[in-house]
Motif scaffolding. Structure first.
Motif, PDB file in Angstrom:
ATOM      1  N   LEU A 206       0.831  -1.203   0.000  1.00 31.84           N
ATOM      2  CA  LEU A 206       0.000   0.000   0.000  1.00 31.84           C
ATOM      3  C   LEU A 206       0.864   1.250   0.000  1.00 31.84           C
ATOM      4  O   LEU A 206       0.647   2.181  -0.797  1.00 31.84           O
TER       5      LEU A 206
ATOM      6  N   GLY B 162       2.442   1.910  -3.251  1.00 30.97           N
ATOM      7  CA  GLY B 162       1.493   2.554  -4.160  1.00 30.97           C
ATOM      8  C   GLY B 162       1.383   4.041  -3.885  1.00 30.97           C
ATOM      9  O   GLY B 162       1.394   4.861  -4.808  1.00 30.97           O
TER      10      GLY B 162
ATOM     11  N   ILE C 224       2.231   7.224  -6.411  1.00 28.38           N
ATOM     12  CA  ILE C 224       1.284   8.302  -6.710  1.00 28.38           C
ATOM     13  C   ILE C 224       1.925   9.660  -6.445  1.00 28.38           C
ATOM     14  O   ILE C 224       1.945  10.542  -7.311  1.00 28.38           O
TER      15      ILE C 224
ATOM     16  N   TRP D 231      14.385  -0.776  -9.680  1.00 28.08           N
ATOM     17  CA  TRP D 231      13.372  -1.183  -8.700  1.00 28.08           C
ATOM     18  C   TRP D 231      11.950  -0.957  -9.212  1.00 28.08           C
ATOM     19  O   TRP D 231      11.011  -1.622  -8.779  1.00 28.08           O
TER      20      TRP D 231
ATOM     21  N   GLY E 172       8.759  -3.446  -8.895  1.00 31.37           N
ATOM     22  CA  GLY E 172       7.437  -3.014  -8.453  1.00 31.37           C
ATOM     23  C   GLY E 172       6.358  -3.438  -9.434  1.00 31.37           C
ATOM     24  O   GLY E 172       5.272  -3.866  -9.038  1.00 31.37           O
TER      25      GLY E 172
ATOM     26  N   VAL F  68       5.476  -7.059  -8.999  1.00 30.69           N
ATOM     27  CA  VAL F  68       4.593  -7.219  -7.845  1.00 30.69           C
ATOM     28  C   VAL F  68       3.172  -6.816  -8.212  1.00 30.69           C
ATOM     29  O   VAL F  68       2.198  -7.517  -7.895  1.00 30.69           O
TER      30      VAL F  68
ATOM     31  N   GLN G 293       4.101  10.535 -17.206  1.00 29.78           N
ATOM     32  CA  GLN G 293       4.243  10.113 -15.821  1.00 29.78           C
ATOM     33  C   GLN G 293       2.916   9.720 -15.176  1.00 29.78           C
ATOM     34  O   GLN G 293       2.900   9.121 -14.114  1.00 29.78           O
ATOM     35  N   TRP G 294       1.786  10.047 -15.812  1.00 32.65           N
ATOM     36  CA  TRP G 294       0.519   9.664 -15.208  1.00 32.65           C
ATOM     37  C   TRP G 294       0.398   8.147 -15.111  1.00 32.65           C
ATOM     38  O   TRP G 294      -0.339   7.638 -14.262  1.00 32.65           O
TER      39      TRP G 294
ATOM     40  N   THR H 221       2.651   6.160 -14.003  1.00 35.37           N
ATOM     41  CA  THR H 221       3.142   5.840 -12.663  1.00 35.37           C
ATOM     42  C   THR H 221       2.056   6.088 -11.627  1.00 35.37           C
ATOM     43  O   THR H 221       1.831   5.273 -10.728  1.00 35.37           O
ATOM     44  N   VAL H 222       1.373   7.224 -11.769  1.00 33.77           N
ATOM     45  CA  VAL H 222       0.331   7.573 -10.806  1.00 33.77           C
ATOM     46  C   VAL H 222      -0.784   6.521 -10.848  1.00 33.77           C
ATOM     47  O   VAL H 222      -1.251   6.049  -9.801  1.00 33.77           O
TER      48      VAL H 222
ATOM     49  N   GLY I 113       0.200   3.448  -9.151  1.00 36.41           N
ATOM     50  CA  GLY I 113       0.102   3.636  -7.704  1.00 36.41           C
ATOM     51  C   GLY I 113      -1.329   3.502  -7.228  1.00 36.41           C
ATOM     52  O   GLY I 113      -1.607   2.859  -6.220  1.00 36.41           O
ATOM     53  N   VAL I 114      -2.257   4.099  -7.979  1.00 35.08           N
ATOM     54  CA  VAL I 114      -3.669   4.029  -7.600  1.00 35.08           C
ATOM     55  C   VAL I 114      -4.147   2.570  -7.625  1.00 35.08           C
ATOM     56  O   VAL I 114      -4.869   2.126  -6.722  1.00 35.08           O
TER      57      VAL I 114
ATOM     58  N   PHE J 285      -2.303  -0.084  -7.147  1.00 36.60           N
ATOM     59  CA  PHE J 285      -1.729  -0.703  -5.951  1.00 36.60           C
ATOM     60  C   PHE J 285      -2.625  -0.456  -4.744  1.00 36.60           C
ATOM     61  O   PHE J 285      -3.018  -1.376  -4.029  1.00 36.60           O
ATOM     62  N   VAL J 286      -2.930   0.831  -4.520  1.00 39.02           N
ATOM     63  CA  VAL J 286      -3.701   1.211  -3.332  1.00 39.02           C
ATOM     64  C   VAL J 286      -5.087   0.561  -3.380  1.00 39.02           C
ATOM     65  O   VAL J 286      -5.548  -0.034  -2.397  1.00 39.02           O
TER      66      VAL J 286
ATOM     67  N   VAL K 109      -4.912  -3.247  -2.718  1.00 37.96           N
ATOM     68  CA  VAL K 109      -4.635  -3.622  -1.333  1.00 37.96           C
ATOM     69  C   VAL K 109      -5.841  -3.337  -0.444  1.00 37.96           C
ATOM     70  O   VAL K 109      -6.171  -4.107   0.456  1.00 37.96           O
TER      71      VAL K 109
END
Lengths: 295, 322
Positions: free
Chosen positions: A98, A101, A105, B249, B253, B256, B289-290, B292-293, B296-297, B299-300, B303
């Protein structure tokens, strides 16, 4: 010899950042059982916060030193309340995923607006005391020339680290915190609001990271990815030192910074890798880390 | 101890039959791809990452070990194969062998170091080791630093198959993927795999039953790293280059993320996840780069709300193991 002392100083400065960051990681891990992968991103946010304060509102370095950690700390507490708290009771790995992530972001958003190049942040030139203009300039110590800002970073970081150690090991609040780390259910039964303590702890750890970010802004420039590679080194520091002891984190952080600085002088090719190599050696000799308990 | 998969279903003949049917359907569908006109390069790339994610999943899903440095096997095998093909001028099959051997050797060393700690420390150690390797490759002369090794000759596999032809290359990559997948599937359903699962569920108990759990974990790590290396060697023929991005890395990521999206500890999840993530990168490539964002979203979101992943949810709904 001049070059050696200069590299030692650089090592001490990096060591201060390692210490501040690994300290925060250890405190957070103790309470939340989460390895905060977003720590590097929050460190970067601290530096950007100082940059915004100066360029948008004209608020200078000294206030930024207080405002940035508080602001980023509040941001961290919001993260904890809205996301991290739901992971309680799950496998530790989900916390890592988490926060990874969250780091993606935050770093992605900043990269979109600021690219990958560094933004300058000037060393403060006030107040004027004696012949010195703020923290600019330097002084001759006889054996080396010491830029005042760099000396300030080392001393101030050390003071903050020791203050954190004092807060956790010697005060009543710290005693609650340590007790809640050991057995949260029992501490709650005594009428202490453990969830609120967890939130505050996360805020404290994140605030320390942001403070390190402000301190590094005049030295390393303000970049969206300034924390991305740093956090991996800090992970290695944490593996070497173990997360069992606060003082252990501080000493390991500074010591590894110095070792890195010495490597930069004697064998510059290995300066990027020396911390990782040391991690391997420590794992081979003492897998639990230098101060850590078996985990 | 860890509870990554909350519903552990017993291995029954019916489950095996289901899985083999899904596998057969997957093989046929993938075999038909060149006839459909879908850009083969995209599917080949996705297949390499799918195998990589499956190898990663062997560790996390069945051994409970989250490696945050699996890109090091991808990159190492890539560099070894690329060097063997371009500089030594070896044939493709030998080039692949060199790459796999390199990854295997690396996994022996890194496995021996990283399994000395469990849980969260294991993840940090594998991440740090891959970063160590990244800096070594950055400075080593044979990797050509930031430029990477480019223009790698594809050649004739076994002297017969011309890998420069996209369709031929596609079936070679597909065969490699299916072979690697079956090897992982066989491992999971072997007595060795059962012991691995018991270590994931309760390591102290496995130790008390007399299993030398460190040896099991090390073997699983080596197997995972070697298969990941095989995926890296295949990728060299597809991309025709080997570069630092494969060791970084961010790549670890992504591996994963693919597995998480598809479903940790599911057999087909990593394959689905790899296709989803690679497709997403393909379509969003213009957003800079969005991407990457968005990753990330994802991922969040995964989880917080979607821990079983795509295949995990389907399997849970039908109460099957997939």
């Amino acid at each position: 010899m001049q070059a050696l002392y200069a590299q030692l100083l650089v090592g001490l400065i990096n060591g201060s950042f390692y210490a501040l960051l690994s300290l925060g990681l250890a405190v957070i891990f103790g309470m939340l059982n989460i390895i905060n992968f977003a720590h590097g991103a929050l460190y970067m946010m601290g530096a950007f916060c100082a940059y915004f304060l100066l360029n948008l509102t004209g608020i200078g370095y000294w206030w930024a030193l207080i405002i940035a950690p508080v602001a980023v700390g509040i941001f961290g507490m919001i993260l904890e309340r809205t996301m991290l708290q739901w992971l309680a009771g799950l496998d530790h790995l989900y916390g890592l995923l988490l926060t990874f992530g969250i780091a993606l972001i935050v770093q992605g958003v900043f990269q979109n607006y600021f690219g990958s190049s560094g933004l300058p942040y000037a060393i403060p030139d006030y107040p004027e005391i004696g012949g010195f203009r703020g923290l600019q300039g330097g002084m001759n110590l006889g054996f080396m020339f010491l830029p005042i800002y760099r000396g300030w970073v080392v001393v101030f970081s050390l003071v903050v680290c020791l203050a954190t150690w004092f807060l956790i090991e010697k005060t009543r609040l710290g005693a609650y915190l340590r007790a809640a780390t050991e057995n949260p259910t029992l501490v709650r039964a005594f009428g202490i609001n453990v969830p609120r303590m967890i939130t505050l702890t996360y805020g404290l750890g994140v605030g320390l990271a942001a403070l390190a970010g402000v301190l590094s802004a005049p030295i390393n420039q303000v970049r969206p990815l300034m924390g991305a590679d740093l956090i991996i080194v800090v992970f290695a520091v944490v593996v070497i030192g173990g997360m069992g002891s606060i003082m252990g984190s501080i000493i390991t952080g500074f010591a590894l910074g110095v070792i890195e600085g010495l490597t930069k002088y004697f064998y510059p090719e290995a300066s990027n890798t020396v911390v990782f190599v040391l991690m391997v050696l420590v794992l081979l000799v003492k897998p639990t880390g230098l101060t850590g308990r078996a985990a | 101890m860890s509870a990554l998969t909350d519903d552990t279903l017993p291995v029954t003949p019916r489950a095996m039959r289901d899985e083999m049917m899904v596998f057969a359907a997957m093989a046929v569908l993938l075999g038909l791809v060149p006839l459909t006109g879908i850009y083969p390069f995209f599917v080949m790339q996705a297949l390499c990452f799918a195998l990589l994610a499956c190898a990663f999943n062997l560790l996390i899903g069945y051994g409970g070990l989250l490696s945050f440095g699996h890109a090091m096997f991808l990159g190492t095998a890539g560099y070894c194969s690329a060097h063997a093909l371009k500089v030594w001028g070896l044939s493709p099959e030998l080039g692949i062998l060199v790459g796999v051997a390199g990854a295997a050797a690396l996994s022996v060393v890194t496995g021996f170091i990283s399994i000395r700690r469990q849980g969260i420390y294991f993840s940090m150690i594998t991440l740090a080791l891959s970063q160590l390797l990244y800096f070594i490759y950055l400075q080593a002369p044979f990797t050509h630093g930031e430029d990477g090794i480019q223009g790698i000759p594809q050649g004739y596999l076994f002297g017969i198959f011309n890998l420069a032809k996209p369709t031929v290359l596609y079936y070679v990559v597909l065969a490699g993927f299916l072979g690697g997948f079956l090897l992982i599937y066989r491992t999971i359903n072997s007595p060795f795999g059962e012991v691995l699962k018991s270590i994931r569920e309760n390591e102290p108990r496995a130790i008390s039953l007399g299993y030398k759990t460190d040896q099991y974990k090390l073997v699983a790590f080596i197997l995972s790293g070697t298969i990941a290396g095989f995926a890296g060697s295949l990728k060299v023929f597809v991309a025709q280059n080997a570069s630092l991005t494969d060791v970084h890395w961010t790549m670890s990521g992504e591996i994963v993320l693919m597995t998480l999206v598809g479903g940790l500890g599911t057999i087909f999840g990593p394959v689905v996840g790899a296709f989803v993530i690679i497709a997403m990168q393909q379509y969003l490539a213009g957003f800079g780069q969005w991407v990457t964002v968005i990753q990330g979203v994802i991922f969040v979101a995964c989880v917080l709300t979607f821990r079983r992943g795509i295949i995990g949810e389907i399997a849970h709904y039908f109460r099957r193991s997939l």
